[in-house]
Design an enzyme around this catalytic site. Structure first.
Site, short mmCIF file in Angstrom:
data_model
loop_
_atom_site.label_atom_id
_atom_site.label_comp_id
_atom_site.label_asym_id
_atom_site.label_seq_id
_atom_site.Cartn_x
_atom_site.Cartn_y
_atom_site.Cartn_z
CG ASP A 216 -2.01 0.99 1.15
OD1 ASP A 216 -2.42 1.35 0.03
OD2 ASP A 216 -2.49 1.43 2.21
CE1 TYR B 252 -0.21 8.62 4.39
CE2 TYR B 252 2.04 9.48 4.31
CZ TYR B 252 0.78 9.45 4.90
OH TYR B 252 0.53 10.24 6.00
CG HIS C 148 -4.33 10.49 2.48
ND1 HIS C 148 -5.37 10.32 3.38
CD2 HIS C 148 -3.42 9.52 2.78
CE1 HIS C 148 -5.10 9.30 4.17
NE2 HIS C 148 -3.92 8.80 3.84
NE ARG D 126 3.75 12.76 10.94
CZ ARG D 126 3.07 11.82 10.25
NH1 ARG D 126 2.70 10.70 10.84
NH2 ARG D 126 2.74 12.03 8.99
CD GLU E 108 -6.24 4.69 4.51
OE1 GLU E 108 -5.50 3.94 3.84
OE2 GLU E 108 -5.80 5.48 5.38
CD GLU F 245 -5.52 2.80 -0.37
OE1 GLU F 245 -4.69 2.14 -1.03
OE2 GLU F 245 -5.39 3.01 0.85
CG ASP G 135 -5.74 0.12 3.43
OD1 ASP G 135 -5.69 -1.05 3.84
OD2 ASP G 135 -4.92 1.00 3.78
NE ARG H 287 -8.06 6.41 9.39
CZ ARG H 287 -7.33 6.24 8.31
NH1 ARG H 287 -6.08 5.81 8.40
NH2 ARG H 287 -7.83 6.45 7.12
CD GLN I 130 -3.30 4.17 10.61
OE1 GLN I 130 -4.52 4.17 10.44
NE2 GLN I 130 -2.46 4.72 9.76
CE LYS J 85 -3.57 1.97 7.10
NZ LYS J 85 -4.28 2.86 6.16
CB THR K 205 -7.32 -4.96 2.04
OG1 THR K 205 -6.45 -4.65 3.14
CG2 THR K 205 -7.13 -3.94 0.93
CB THR L 140 -6.20 7.67 1.32
OG1 THR L 140 -6.11 6.66 2.30
CG2 THR L 140 -7.57 8.34 1.39
CD GLU M 242 -7.48 12.83 3.89
OE1 GLU M 242 -7.12 13.76 3.17
OE2 GLU M 242 -7.56 11.65 3.49
#
Lengths: 407, 407
Positions: free
Chosen positions: A121, A123, A128, A137, A194, A196, A228, A232, A235, A248, A252, A342, A356
């Site tokens: 997977d 990113y 995103h 963060r 997610e 994708e 996916d 959260r 994770q 995750k 999937t 995503t 998001e």
């Protein structure tokens, strides 16, 4: 009055002879006999039976209950089989042969179309990654320093890739909010999606030999829709320092249809302008064909559209991901699946996950079935997509759907 | 004078009837016919041929060119086959049948013993994690806050798991030292090893259903030695935020022999005392059998021993790893491989990778072939191990070896 033929599609049907996505189906009278099919309108064409009837030289690679032998056969065979199918579906003289081999979609069960080898997977959406960076963060830079230099990816769990329609059991696990003294255990309270695309590898490669950018179409057979699913809370607690794992790995989902790259020729588009110079193995500025795809997704929860993510906004292309994934000498196997990450566009209504869309739960999404921050038991998530095809006709990518089961 | 029989082992041979690790071999006269064998002394016993000759009910699961059918058969069959082998190898009346089925090790080629489904790598040595934390994140805590609450793991690349003896091509990739303005590309300059054990899953599990601690031996067939080759420069630049990818995915070597759990019954030992209370699904304090294994590894570069990592020092047990890996509902498949993570003991000479042994290159290791910080082209790394068996006899775990090829 002549009977309506399944070969006669409504004008603009997104599953006409310009598309022909592959899947694996069974019928209720032979539930154990998995067969390769292509979607045509609201029907599935039994392609092995057709190949046999037509005396095709390629019947053998279509005879299994999985796409893997076809995937392994390579691009020349993919093109030859596709040409035979287009010919059979468009030649009036062959109607009498083809019509009996079309089974209504309503009468079939669809299965995982191929045996997944490794699942990776990526990113690749800047929007995103930037949104998630701000959420996870808040005191750091939105993007990590490596983000624009390489397509960040990680390996996921191949054994829990499931076909569209498979129920998704809410995962349990450890989570710990910053204010908690110790982690607690229980069902995820922040279960997310997610949206994708997944890219399906056909032709394998040799250990120790990188696959360059321009060999993308030699190795990649086609595209699936992919969800996916992500917990959260699990994770956030587990992912430092070695990345996502149990947040995750519980499921999937992929669409039952694999759209061949050949059907997406009209959807090729240039990726966004790159902000930093790329190392030569990733530099696609002189590529013969643009590396992006204009594919428009739609995400619905319980039938209500919550987002329309544009794949054309992805910063990194699938060809760059493939080149990166193998530049260290890692080999490809038939059935390898690599996903885009995503898909989020620049606008709020184009975001591909609830993290998001609700800004980590701060701004709930309003559905006719009630407000949502994250998914509730019984919620059904469906992702659909289309791409521009020839003469203004759309190429349908089918759907990937899944309903949350409590535990 | 009677001829020496291959059935007569020297006293204390670590590959006697108390061990019987499984592998897959070919002979030079039939290089395409892969066969299941067990190691006995310096010989390989053709177990399918034996089962056929003995009229065993289990011949079918031994008839493939891979261990997968045996792995899938489950613990009752594993025990029954093992009992039949012990009987055949120790009953004097059966010597005449068994002797012709023993092939000298020197006359066989050994292959990847099973088809790897998913590959997961853990991070279970406190000494390793603490050393790496100090090296990679000198300004942070050595261990991340989650480390003692859950066994940290991530998915690796199953398609590049190779059998002992396979050359390892030095990977190329992006790396960027903190002082560099931009990343550069080239062969890894910090190519490292990680001495580990791999646990091989036999019996699959059901999606959505966790595998509890006490079901470990129902699902896990046995153990391999494993070298998780790592390119530290590539890894350091890529791994934030989604974990190791190209720094590891170019190759993971496993021993040709899978030692059954049954052979390790005398090696069971209690893991180190846990410093924080564990959530119930990980709490093994009331387990019927201790979760650790007393397995002593030895790491040699070009024949010179550089480290002796003790597996008994691992903080997290394989049973805890399995319970954690599935607690979110992720299912197991036959052939899943999960590795312990680098095995490092508390003492400097017990560290399982060069990153730690040389403290990131600061303190080179002295070899007869010259100083080493990281691996040079042509270096050959061999990891061996043994465990205590019955009556003071050792159980040999064979070796995993690989030689670095330049690019």
């Amino acid at each position: 009055m002549p009977q309506h033929s399944p070969l006669d599609l409504a004008e603009g049907d997104p599953f006409g002879p310009h598309n022909l996505p592959y899947g694996v189906f069974t019928t209720s009278d032979e539930p154990q006999r998995r067969r390769v099919g292509v979607r045509y309108g609201a029907y599935v064409l039994d392609v092995h039976a057709l190949a046999e009837a037509a005396g095709s030289a390629h019947a053998a690679v279509l005879s299994a209950g999985t796409l893997n032998p076809l995937l392994a056969a390579g691009r020349a065979i993919w093109s030859a089989v596709r040409a035979e199918l287009v010919d059979a579906l468009t030649d009036p003289a062959r109607r009498v042969t083809v019509e009996p081999l079309l089974v209504p979609l309503a009468d079939v069960a669809l299965h995982l179309p191929f045996d997944v080898a490794d699942y990776v997977d990526f990113y690749a959406s800047e929007h995103h990654a930037s949104n998630v960076g701000q959420i996870f963060r808040p005191n750091g830079d939105a993007l990590t320093p490596n983000w624009k230099h390489l397509p960040i990816g990680y390996h996921g769990r191949a054994g829990t890739v499931v076909v569209s329609g498979t129920p998704v059991v809410r995962p349990a696990g450890q989570r710990k909010a910053p204010a908690d003294a110790a982690p607690t255990f229980g069902p995820s309270q922040r279960l997310d999606i997610e949206a994708e695309l997944g890219f399906v590898v056909g032709t394998p490669s040799t250990l120790g030999e990188p696959v360059p950018l321009d060999a993308f179409a030699d190795h990649v057979f086609g595209v699936t829709l992919l969800n996916d699913w992500s917990a959260r809370d699990i994770q956030a607690w587990e992912y430092v320092p070695l990345g996502p794992f149990l947040g995750k790995s519980f499921a999937t989902s992929v669409s039952a249809w694999v759209t061949p790259l050949d059907a997406l020729a009209h959807a090729r588009t240039a990726p966004p302008r790159r902000d930093v110079p790329l190392l030569p193995y990733l530099d696609d500025s002189a590529a013969a064909e643009p590396g992006g795809f204009d594919i428009r997704l739609e995400v619905a929860i319980n039938g209500h559209v919550v987002s329309r993510p544009p794949f054309s906004a992805m910063y990194w292309t699938a060809a760059q991901q493939l080149a990166h994934m193998t530049v260290n000498g890692a080999s490809l196997r038939t059935g390898d699946l690599f996903a885009s990450g995503t898909i989020s566009g620049p606008r709020p209504e184009e975001r591909g996950c609830l993290l998001e869309l609700t800004w980590s739960g701060r701004d709930p999404v309003e559905l006719p079935t009630g407000k949502r921050t994250f998914l509730e038991d019984g919620d059904e998530v469906t992702i659909t997509a289309w791409a521009p095809g020839p003469d203004g006709v759309r190429v349908g990518l089918g759907e990937v759907t899944g309903k949350i089961t409590g535990r």
